[in-house]
Every structure is written in C-alpha cells, then in structure tokens.
Motif scaffolding. Structure first.
Motif, PDB file in Angstrom:
ATOM      1  N   VAL A 146       0.847  -1.187   0.000  1.00  0.00           N
ATOM      2  CA  VAL A 146       0.000   0.000   0.000  1.00  0.00           C
ATOM      3  C   VAL A 146       0.884   1.238   0.000  1.00  0.00           C
ATOM      4  CG1 VAL A 146      -1.833  -1.176   1.274  1.00  0.00           C
ATOM      5  CG2 VAL A 146      -0.154   0.187   2.521  1.00  0.00           C
ATOM      6  N   ILE A 147       0.323   2.352  -0.446  1.00  0.00           N
ATOM      7  CA  ILE A 147       0.975   3.648  -0.333  1.00  0.00           C
ATOM      8  C   ILE A 147      -0.004   4.582   0.356  1.00  0.00           C
ATOM      9  CG2 ILE A 147       1.954   5.636  -1.545  1.00  0.00           C
ATOM     10  CD1 ILE A 147       2.822   3.763  -3.760  1.00  0.00           C
ATOM     11  N   ALA A 148       0.450   5.189   1.460  1.00  0.00           N
ATOM     12  CA  ALA A 148      -0.372   6.131   2.220  1.00  0.00           C
ATOM     13  C   ALA A 148       0.215   7.523   2.087  1.00  0.00           C
ATOM     14  CB  ALA A 148      -0.445   5.718   3.682  1.00  0.00           C
ATOM     15  N   GLN A 149      -0.667   8.513   2.078  1.00  0.00           N
ATOM     16  CA  GLN A 149      -0.222   9.884   1.870  1.00  0.00           C
ATOM     17  C   GLN A 149      -1.128  10.838   2.628  1.00  0.00           C
ATOM     18  OE1 GLN A 149      -0.151  10.912  -2.330  1.00  0.00           O
ATOM     19  NE2 GLN A 149       1.828  11.895  -2.095  1.00  0.00           N
ATOM     20  N   GLU A 151      -1.990  13.860   5.849  1.00  0.00           N
ATOM     21  CA  GLU A 151      -2.116  13.873   7.299  1.00  0.00           C
ATOM     22  C   GLU A 151      -3.471  14.481   7.666  1.00  0.00           C
ATOM     23  OE1 GLU A 151      -1.911  13.259  11.007  1.00  0.00           O
ATOM     24  OE2 GLU A 151      -0.257  12.543   9.766  1.00  0.00           O
ATOM     25  N   PRO A 152      -4.428  13.677   8.155  1.00  0.00           N
ATOM     26  CA  PRO A 152      -4.276  12.243   8.443  1.00  0.00           C
ATOM     27  C   PRO A 152      -4.145  11.434   7.144  1.00  0.00           C
ATOM     28  CG  PRO A 152      -6.554  12.916   8.716  1.00  0.00           C
ATOM     29  CD  PRO A 152      -5.778  14.173   8.500  1.00  0.00           C
ATOM     30  N   PRO A 153      -3.488  10.287   7.237  1.00  0.00           N
ATOM     31  CA  PRO A 153      -3.194   9.531   6.016  1.00  0.00           C
ATOM     32  C   PRO A 153      -4.411   8.845   5.420  1.00  0.00           C
ATOM     33  CG  PRO A 153      -2.464   8.313   7.941  1.00  0.00           C
ATOM     34  CD  PRO A 153      -2.900   9.659   8.427  1.00  0.00           C
ATOM     35  N   ARG A 154      -4.364   8.730   4.098  1.00  0.00           N
ATOM     36  CA  ARG A 154      -5.342   7.918   3.385  1.00  0.00           C
ATOM     37  C   ARG A 154      -4.594   7.069   2.368  1.00  0.00           C
ATOM     38  NH1 ARG A 154      -6.735   9.685  -1.663  1.00  0.00           N
ATOM     39  NH2 ARG A 154      -8.628   8.447  -1.535  1.00  0.00           N
ATOM     40  N   LEU A 155      -5.197   5.949   1.999  1.00  0.00           N
ATOM     41  CA  LEU A 155      -4.559   5.034   1.061  1.00  0.00           C
ATOM     42  C   LEU A 155      -4.747   5.547  -0.368  1.00  0.00           C
ATOM     43  CD1 LEU A 155      -5.680   1.602   2.571  1.00  0.00           C
ATOM     44  CD2 LEU A 155      -3.512   2.799   2.904  1.00  0.00           C
ATOM     45  N   VAL A 156      -3.639   5.715  -1.071  1.00  0.00           N
ATOM     46  CA  VAL A 156      -3.720   6.169  -2.456  1.00  0.00           C
ATOM     47  C   VAL A 156      -3.370   5.040  -3.424  1.00  0.00           C
ATOM     48  CG1 VAL A 156      -3.265   8.581  -1.896  1.00  0.00           C
ATOM     49  CG2 VAL A 156      -1.337   7.041  -2.335  1.00  0.00           C
ATOM     50  N   PHE A 157      -2.884   3.921  -2.887  1.00  0.00           N
ATOM     51  CA  PHE A 157      -2.600   2.753  -3.717  1.00  0.00           C
ATOM     52  C   PHE A 157      -2.702   1.499  -2.870  1.00  0.00           C
ATOM     53  CE2 PHE A 157       0.251  -0.608  -5.113  1.00  0.00           C
ATOM     54  CZ  PHE A 157      -0.183  -0.803  -6.416  1.00  0.00           C
ATOM     55  N   ALA A 158      -3.241   0.443  -3.454  1.00  0.00           N
ATOM     56  CA  ALA A 158      -3.302  -0.871  -2.794  1.00  0.00           C
ATOM     57  C   ALA A 158      -3.254  -1.945  -3.871  1.00  0.00           C
ATOM     58  CB  ALA A 158      -4.586  -0.994  -1.973  1.00  0.00           C
ATOM     59  N   GLU A 225       3.192  -8.185   9.623  1.00  0.00           N
ATOM     60  CA  GLU A 225       4.538  -7.651   9.750  1.00  0.00           C
ATOM     61  C   GLU A 225       4.694  -6.601   8.645  1.00  0.00           C
ATOM     62  OE1 GLU A 225       8.872  -9.480  10.671  1.00  0.00           O
ATOM     63  OE2 GLU A 225       7.849 -10.322   8.915  1.00  0.00           O
ATOM     64  N   ILE A 226       5.080  -5.386   9.017  1.00  0.00           N
ATOM     65  CA  ILE A 226       5.142  -4.276   8.070  1.00  0.00           C
ATOM     66  C   ILE A 226       6.591  -3.857   7.831  1.00  0.00           C
ATOM     67  CG2 ILE A 226       4.410  -1.910   7.586  1.00  0.00           C
ATOM     68  CD1 ILE A 226       2.064  -2.302   9.431  1.00  0.00           C
ATOM     69  N   PHE A 227       6.911  -3.646   6.573  1.00  0.00           N
ATOM     70  CA  PHE A 227       8.182  -3.052   6.178  1.00  0.00           C
ATOM     71  C   PHE A 227       7.829  -1.721   5.514  1.00  0.00           C
ATOM     72  CE2 PHE A 227       8.638  -7.590   6.272  1.00  0.00           C
ATOM     73  CZ  PHE A 227       9.878  -7.807   6.840  1.00  0.00           C
ATOM     74  N   ALA A 228       8.191  -0.618   6.148  1.00  0.00           N
ATOM     75  CA  ALA A 228       7.771   0.701   5.671  1.00  0.00           C
ATOM     76  C   ALA A 228       8.947   1.529   5.193  1.00  0.00           C
ATOM     77  CB  ALA A 228       7.028   1.451   6.774  1.00  0.00           C
ATOM     78  N   ALA A 229       8.694   2.368   4.195  1.00  0.00           N
ATOM     79  CA  ALA A 229       9.743   3.258   3.671  1.00  0.00           C
ATOM     80  C   ALA A 229       9.092   4.511   3.112  1.00  0.00           C
ATOM     81  CB  ALA A 229      10.554   2.561   2.588  1.00  0.00           C
ATOM     82  N   ARG A 230       9.789   5.621   3.246  1.00  0.00           N
ATOM     83  CA  ARG A 230       9.283   6.867   2.674  1.00  0.00           C
ATOM     84  C   ARG A 230       9.598   6.900   1.181  1.00  0.00           C
ATOM     85  NH1 ARG A 230      10.861  13.029   4.434  1.00  0.00           N
ATOM     86  NH2 ARG A 230      12.847  12.397   3.529  1.00  0.00           N
ATOM     87  N   VAL A 231       8.627   7.277   0.363  1.00  0.00           N
ATOM     88  CA  VAL A 231       8.801   7.344  -1.088  1.00  0.00           C
ATOM     89  C   VAL A 231       8.220   8.669  -1.586  1.00  0.00           C
ATOM     90  CG1 VAL A 231       8.706   4.834  -1.394  1.00  0.00           C
ATOM     91  CG2 VAL A 231       6.599   6.172  -1.515  1.00  0.00           C
ATOM     92  N   GLU A 232       8.475   8.962  -2.836  1.00  0.00           N
ATOM     93  CA  GLU A 232       7.894  10.159  -3.460  1.00  0.00           C
ATOM     94  C   GLU A 232       6.848   9.722  -4.464  1.00  0.00           C
ATOM     95  OE1 GLU A 232       9.554  13.387  -6.492  1.00  0.00           O
ATOM     96  OE2 GLU A 232      10.440  13.601  -4.498  1.00  0.00           O
ATOM     97  N   ARG A 233       5.685  10.333  -4.373  1.00  0.00           N
ATOM     98  CA  ARG A 233       4.600  10.023  -5.296  1.00  0.00           C
ATOM     99  C   ARG A 233       4.013  11.323  -5.821  1.00  0.00           C
ATOM    100  NH1 ARG A 233      -0.958   9.635  -5.299  1.00  0.00           N
ATOM    101  NH2 ARG A 233      -1.851   8.031  -6.682  1.00  0.00           N
ATOM    102  N   LEU A 234       4.084  11.484  -7.150  1.00  0.00           N
ATOM    103  CA  LEU A 234       3.561  12.688  -7.800  1.00  0.00           C
ATOM    104  C   LEU A 234       4.144  13.955  -7.177  1.00  0.00           C
ATOM    105  CD1 LEU A 234      -0.199  11.650  -8.189  1.00  0.00           C
ATOM    106  CD2 LEU A 234       1.667  11.379  -9.823  1.00  0.00           C
ATOM    107  N   GLY A 235       5.434  13.892  -6.858  1.00  0.00           N
ATOM    108  CA  GLY A 235       6.115  15.058  -6.338  1.00  0.00           C
ATOM    109  C   GLY A 235       5.907  15.327  -4.861  1.00  0.00           C
ATOM    110  N   GLU A 236       5.176  14.448  -4.170  1.00  0.00           N
ATOM    111  CA  GLU A 236       4.923  14.637  -2.743  1.00  0.00           C
ATOM    112  C   GLU A 236       5.385  13.407  -1.965  1.00  0.00           C
ATOM    113  OE1 GLU A 236       0.926  15.703  -1.940  1.00  0.00           O
ATOM    114  OE2 GLU A 236       0.883  17.375  -3.363  1.00  0.00           O
ATOM    115  N   GLN A 237       5.703  13.626  -0.686  1.00  0.00           N
ATOM    116  CA  GLN A 237       6.162  12.524   0.156  1.00  0.00           C
ATOM    117  C   GLN A 237       5.013  11.586   0.497  1.00  0.00           C
ATOM    118  OE1 GLN A 237       9.343  11.905   0.801  1.00  0.00           O
ATOM    119  NE2 GLN A 237       9.820  13.721  -0.407  1.00  0.00           N
ATOM    120  N   ALA A 238       5.327  10.310   0.591  1.00  0.00           N
ATOM    121  CA  ALA A 238       4.343   9.282   0.946  1.00  0.00           C
ATOM    122  C   ALA A 238       5.082   8.155   1.659  1.00  0.00           C
ATOM    123  CB  ALA A 238       3.629   8.762  -0.295  1.00  0.00           C
ATOM    124  N   VAL A 239       4.330   7.225   2.211  1.00  0.00           N
ATOM    125  CA  VAL A 239       4.923   6.062   2.882  1.00  0.00           C
ATOM    126  C   VAL A 239       4.400   4.804   2.206  1.00  0.00           C
ATOM    127  CG1 VAL A 239       5.075   4.710   5.003  1.00  0.00           C
ATOM    128  CG2 VAL A 239       5.236   7.208   5.098  1.00  0.00           C
TER     129      VAL A 239
END
Length: 266
Positions: A146-149, A151-158, A225-239
């Motif tokens: 998933v990708i969350a973006q 605050e508060p976060p919402r799911l933009v990809f699953a 078990e979650i493996f999380a990382a910060r990524v960039e999506r459409l020019g904005e930060q996401a997790v």
C-alpha cells in the motif's frame, strides 16, 4: 537567401505541401536533409521520394484524419507520427501545421514545421516499460503493498494481495476516508502505527520493520509484519508499506508459549 539560411539553422524542417494523394512537397527547408536523409531537390515535386511514402504506413491514417479535421474546422493541427528516412531509419516526428486558404476559401496548401522527437519518444517508451514491469511486480506480489499519503493519512494505492488479506476490494481501500482507513488497524495498535507513520513522513530514523494487528472487513483480526519506507509520489512525500500476514506464525508462537508454561507449572 537570408531567410533560407535562417531556416536552415532551425531544428527540423519547414515544409509546405499540397493536400493531394501524395502530399506533394512544394517547398522544404534544408533541415529536411538531416531529418529525412533527403535534400529539398529530392522531395520537392516528388522527384525522388513522395512525402506520403516517408510516413509510416501505420500512422498515415492518423495524420490524414488530423489534417482533415483541421481543414474542416480551419484551425492549426498538431500530430506526432513515425517516418522512414532515406537510410531506412525509423524516427518519431512532431508536426505543427496549418491549412492555408485562398481569398475564395479554397485550400491551397499545408504549411508547418516538422521536428525530430525520437529521443523523447524512446525515453517515454522506456519509462512506460519500466513502470509496467514495476506494476506487474507489485500486482503479482504475494505481499500486500500500500501507499499512504497525507495527514491524516489515506490510502492512495493498494495491490491485490492486500485486498485479499483484508477482505476489501482495491477500490474500497483507495476510496476510504482517513477515519475508515484508520479502522483497518486494531485499536490497541493505532497509536504506535500512526506515530511511526508521522516519523517516517518527517524523515526521522525509525525502525522500518514492526508488527501490528489489522482488522478485516469481516471483523477477523490478522497479525501483520510491516516493512515501511518513505517514497515520493507525484512530487509529494508518501509512505509505502509492505505487509506480510504472520497470523499463523503468531498462533504457533502463542501455542508454544502456552505449552512451555504448562511444562514449567508441572
């Protein structure tokens, strides 16, 4: 002569042609030599090559349709297509032209510029191929992604795997508001989950692997078990989070712990 020299320094070529069956060239700048491999004397009047034959046969109908629409509406046109050069090379070109009419309203010619965009088109093709490979990898993954973006976060990809794990369709997951998305996490684990999310968004150094309980659509609780990382999506930060269902492992650990407890009590 000065105008001709000026045009020869422009990228691509300037062209005037008839809107006949051969797209007969009446005038073309010296830039045609670098773009097509043919000089002006070769193209003007179809002496050596017809402009229509330069256009890739799979693209001719597209060009014809775009020009026809421009003539009917009396507006400029823009169209990209492939050409074959004198040396057999295939190139992508972009044409920006306009129909020219006489005072009586009759179509006289098509005038415009034609530029080489092969490098850009190849780069876009490689990018699309790379994106498709990544998409296939993500969609075929056995782990939920998933990708969350925000605050508060919402799911933009699953992906499909997380959809199967949680019992919601991909569309349901990505259309949830932040409150609904928060309810996917067990109430006792939400504080930890969102603290880690905010720290990750802020770029803080936090563990990228941890465990939480997720709540399925049917109310069942699954350990993840979650493996999380910060990524960039459409020019904005996401997790981006990769989820592995470890429920069976947790049950086995709990069963082992109970067994050991009984053994010690004996």
């Amino acid at each position: 002569a000065r105008i001709s020299e000026l045009m020869s320094h422009l990228p691509g070529m300037i062209c005037r042609r008839l809107n006949d069956a051969d797209w007969t060239v009446e005038f073309v700048s010296e830039g045609c030599r670098e773009l097509t491999g043919y000089g002006p004397a070769d193209l003007i009047g179809n002496r050596t090559a017809r402009f229509r034959d330069l256009v890739h046969r799979d693209d001719r109908e597209k060009v014809l349709k775009r020009v026809r629409e421009a003539v009917e509406q009396r507006v400029p046109y823009r169209v990209s297509y492939r050409i074959h050069t004198a040396g057999g090379e295939e190139k992508w070109v972009w044409e920006h032209g306009r129909p020219v009419f006489s005072e009586e309203g009759e179509l006289q010619s098509l005038e415009g510029t034609i530029a080489d965009i092969s490098e850009r088109m190849h780069a876009e093709h490689e990018l699309r191929a790379s994106e498709q490979k990544y998409k296939n990898l993500v969609e075929n993954s056995l782990q939920g992604i998933v990708i969350a973006q925000g605050e508060p976060p919402r799911l933009v990809f699953a992906n499909t795997a997380i959809s199967d794990m949680l019992g919601y369709s991909v569309e349901e997951l990505t259309s949830m508001d932040p409150q609904q998305a928060a309810e996917l996490i067990h109430p006792d684990d939400r504080a930890q989950f969102f603290t880690r999310y905010r720290a990750r968004m802020a770029g803080e150094m936090v563990r990228n692997r941890y465990e939480v309980r997720a709540v399925r659509k049917d109310g069942a609780v699954r350990w993840m078990e979650i493996f999380a990382a910060r990524v960039e999506r459409l020019g904005e930060q996401a997790v981006q989070g990769v989820y592995v269902d470890i429920t069976d492992r947790k049950k086995a650990e709990q069963a082992l712990a109970r067994s050991e407890q009984r053994y010690r009590s004996v």
